[in-house]
Design a protein around this motif. Sequence first.
Motif, PDB file in Angstrom:
ATOM      1  N   CYS A  15      -5.910  -1.575   1.558  1.00 52.53           N
ATOM      2  CA  CYS A  15      -5.319  -0.382   0.954  1.00 52.53           C
ATOM      3  C   CYS A  15      -6.359   0.496   0.262  1.00 52.53           C
ATOM      4  N   CYS A  63       0.856  -1.183   0.000  1.00 49.32           N
ATOM      5  CA  CYS A  63       0.000   0.000   0.000  1.00 49.32           C
ATOM      6  C   CYS A  63       0.896   1.238   0.000  1.00 49.32           C
ATOM      7  N   GLY A  69      -4.275   5.796  -0.152  1.00 50.78           N
ATOM      8  CA  GLY A  69      -3.677   4.495  -0.420  1.00 50.78           C
ATOM      9  C   GLY A  69      -3.814   4.057  -1.861  1.00 50.78           C
TER      10      GLY A  69
END
Length: 88
Positions: free
Chosen positions: A77, A38, A83
């Motif tokens: 994520c 991420c 992210g």
Amino acid sequence: MNKVYSIAATSALLGALAVAATAVAQTKDPDMSGKEKCYGVSLAGKNDCAAGAHSCAGQSTKSGDKSSFIAVPAGLCARLEGGSTTAK
């Protein structure tokens, strides 16, 4: 004299192997089983690794660096602000 040369050569070889093993261990990605990378959510100095920006873990210089990642559980994520599963 041969014995001294042999000990010195062996010591040099073992030293070189130790340096190489350390370099490999520092650049290896963290265990990624059941996780995903991420990017853009790590704090400065708290990243797991990066995509070409620096050598690896703990070396990011700013929070939210788009090229540094942390390993998070798969699917998380996309739920984190900023992210991304790809480096920018």
